[in-house]
Design a protein around this motif. Structure first.
Motif, short mmCIF file in Angstrom:
data_model
loop_
_atom_site.label_atom_id
_atom_site.label_comp_id
_atom_site.label_asym_id
_atom_site.label_seq_id
_atom_site.Cartn_x
_atom_site.Cartn_y
_atom_site.Cartn_z
N GLY A 178 115.05 -25.81 15.78
CA GLY A 178 115.59 -27.16 15.92
C GLY A 178 114.82 -28.13 15.03
N LEU A 179 115.29 -29.37 14.98
CA LEU A 179 114.66 -30.35 14.10
C LEU A 179 113.19 -30.58 14.46
N ALA A 180 112.91 -30.73 15.75
CA ALA A 180 111.53 -30.99 16.16
C ALA A 180 110.62 -29.81 15.84
N ALA A 181 111.12 -28.59 16.08
CA ALA A 181 110.31 -27.41 15.79
C ALA A 181 110.10 -27.25 14.29
N PHE A 182 111.12 -27.55 13.48
CA PHE A 182 110.97 -27.46 12.03
C PHE A 182 109.94 -28.47 11.53
N LEU A 183 109.98 -29.68 12.07
CA LEU A 183 108.99 -30.68 11.70
C LEU A 183 107.58 -30.21 12.04
N ALA A 184 107.40 -29.67 13.23
CA ALA A 184 106.08 -29.18 13.62
C ALA A 184 105.58 -28.07 12.70
N ASP A 185 106.48 -27.16 12.32
CA ASP A 185 106.09 -26.07 11.43
C ASP A 185 105.73 -26.60 10.04
N ALA A 186 106.54 -27.53 9.53
CA ALA A 186 106.34 -28.01 8.16
C ALA A 186 105.04 -28.81 8.02
N ARG A 187 104.53 -29.35 9.12
CA ARG A 187 103.33 -30.18 9.02
C ARG A 187 102.06 -29.44 9.44
N VAL A 188 102.11 -28.12 9.59
CA VAL A 188 100.89 -27.37 9.88
C VAL A 188 99.89 -27.62 8.75
N ARG A 189 98.69 -28.04 9.10
CA ARG A 189 97.72 -28.51 8.12
C ARG A 189 96.82 -27.37 7.63
N VAL A 190 96.50 -27.44 6.34
CA VAL A 190 95.65 -26.44 5.70
C VAL A 190 94.54 -27.18 4.96
N LYS A 191 93.32 -26.83 5.22
CA LYS A 191 92.19 -27.49 4.57
C LYS A 191 92.29 -27.36 3.06
N GLY A 192 92.07 -28.48 2.38
CA GLY A 192 92.12 -28.48 0.92
C GLY A 192 93.47 -28.87 0.36
N TYR A 193 94.48 -29.07 1.22
CA TYR A 193 95.82 -29.46 0.77
C TYR A 193 96.24 -30.70 1.54
N ALA A 194 96.28 -31.85 0.86
CA ALA A 194 96.53 -33.11 1.56
C ALA A 194 97.64 -33.93 0.92
N ASP A 195 98.46 -33.32 0.04
CA ASP A 195 99.55 -34.04 -0.61
C ASP A 195 100.77 -34.14 0.29
N ASP A 196 101.70 -35.01 -0.12
CA ASP A 196 102.99 -35.10 0.56
C ASP A 196 103.65 -33.73 0.60
N ARG A 197 104.43 -33.50 1.65
CA ARG A 197 105.19 -32.26 1.77
C ARG A 197 106.66 -32.58 1.97
N THR A 198 107.49 -31.99 1.14
CA THR A 198 108.93 -32.11 1.31
C THR A 198 109.52 -30.70 1.22
N ALA A 199 110.37 -30.36 2.17
CA ALA A 199 110.91 -29.01 2.24
C ALA A 199 112.33 -29.03 2.76
N ALA A 200 113.13 -28.10 2.24
CA ALA A 200 114.48 -27.85 2.75
C ALA A 200 114.61 -26.35 2.95
N ALA A 201 114.96 -25.94 4.15
CA ALA A 201 115.09 -24.52 4.47
C ALA A 201 116.52 -24.24 4.91
N LEU A 202 117.03 -23.10 4.46
CA LEU A 202 118.42 -22.73 4.70
C LEU A 202 118.43 -21.36 5.37
N TRP A 203 119.04 -21.29 6.56
CA TRP A 203 119.16 -20.02 7.28
C TRP A 203 120.59 -19.52 7.20
N GLU A 204 120.74 -18.23 6.86
CA GLU A 204 122.06 -17.62 6.69
C GLU A 204 122.41 -16.83 7.95
#
Length: 316
Positions: free
Chosen positions: A289-315
């Motif tokens: 769902g939208l909320a779960a996708f947002l939570a996944d996309a914002r998982v933080r990784v040390k050393g990477y602090a730039d903006d994140r933009t993503a589009a995922a397509l499920w078939e």
């Protein structure tokens, strides 16, 4: 994830500076969107990076998700752009790049949808290549109007064209600049970002159709009609720019396709734990769902602090 906890706070802190007469130029910290057509489900998100949140800078990434047309003949465009680093109007250039490519695709969407459904693999990337060049060329004109240098008021651009027709599994990617295009199949990620090319010469007569594994060689005869760009004066000479990227892929049931800006592509390539985590999360039978996708996309990784933009397509 990574070698230790990230440096910055996990939630937004400082807001970007605002001008009373330019409130329309403000950019939200996070945008989230989604859709479902035919056999595919889309999730898209754009997040301000930890560094920008801490410094009170606007999100340099821009995201556009738009549907043109109706019914099975509709065409969905997902466009994302990133403005130049350390420039004050980077967020405006990224948003403008998305708007221009959106307008151009929207004006040609009927022919684009027909050519994608017919999988016309004729003369080449030329249609979208020209469309992209002219859209980014508008940024050079805007730079002059704003009194900025063209190399400052510019952006990278990545796009997906997705037909709503449930019998069409052709997915078209194109763009200019860094980013990422990944395929998740059978629980494993495959980096399918196409090779960059400056030109798209016609293939010699008699060239055989490429196999599915060579989809990055496929092109479409888009037949982009004469539009308002032909009526504009030629933009100033372009600065050095990254080459054009183009790919057509044929989706299989159960696939997931991910397009993203460098803010997610770099940690996905550089941190195995993130790759494994997203593989587990996004390999299920149902898209998040939208909320779960947002939570996944914002998982933080040390050393990477730039903006994140993503589009995922499920078939399906």
């Amino acid at each position: 994830m990574g070698s230790g906890p990230p440096t910055y706070d996990p939630e937004p802190t400082a807001l970007p500076h605002a001008e009373p007469e330019e409130l329309g130029e403000l950019v939200a910290d996070t945008v989230l969107d989604g859709a479902r057509y035919g056999t595919w489900t889309l999730r898209s998100v754009s997040l301000r990076g930890d560094s920008a949140r801490y410094r009170g800078e606007p999100r340099r990434d821009a995201l556009l998700t738009a549907r043109f047309g109706t019914g099975d003949h509709a065409l969905v465009l997902v466009a994302m752009a990133t403005g130049a680093r350390a420039t004050p109007e980077a967020h405006l250039a990224a948003a403008e790049a998305c708007r221009w490519i959106g307008r151009a695709v929207g004006r040609s969407h009927q022919r684009l949808a027909e050519d994608i459904r017919a999988t016309r693999r004729a003369d080449l990337k030329a249609g979208l290549h020209r469309l992209t060049d002219r859209s980014l060329g508008r940024l050079r004109t805007s730079a002059l109007e704003r009194g900025a240098r063209p190399e400052e008021y510019t952006a990278t651009l990545s796009c997906l064209l997705l037909p709503a027709d449930p019998y069409c599994r052709t997915r078209v990617f194109f763009g200019v600049g860094d980013g990422g295009l990944f395929q998740l199949r059978d629980g494993s990620w495959r980096d399918i970002e196409p090779r960059a090319t400056e030109h798209a010469p016609p293939e010699p007569p008699g060239t055989p159709e490429p196999a599915e594994e060579d989809d990055d060689r496929l092109t479409l005869d888009l037949g982009v009609p004469q539009g308002p760009y032909e009526q504009l004066p030629e933009p100033p000479p372009p600065p050095a720019r990254d080459p054009f990227r183009f790919q057509v892929s044929l989706a299989r049931p159960g696939d997931a396709l991910l397009m993203c800006t460098p803010g997610l592509a770099e940690p996905l390539r550089g941190e195995p734990a993130l790759s494994a985590y997203l593989s587990r999360r996004w390999s299920g039978r149902r898209p998040p769902g939208l909320a779960a996708f947002l939570a996944d996309a914002r998982v933080r990784v040390k050393g990477y602090a730039d903006d994140r933009t993503a589009a995922a397509l499920w078939e399906a």
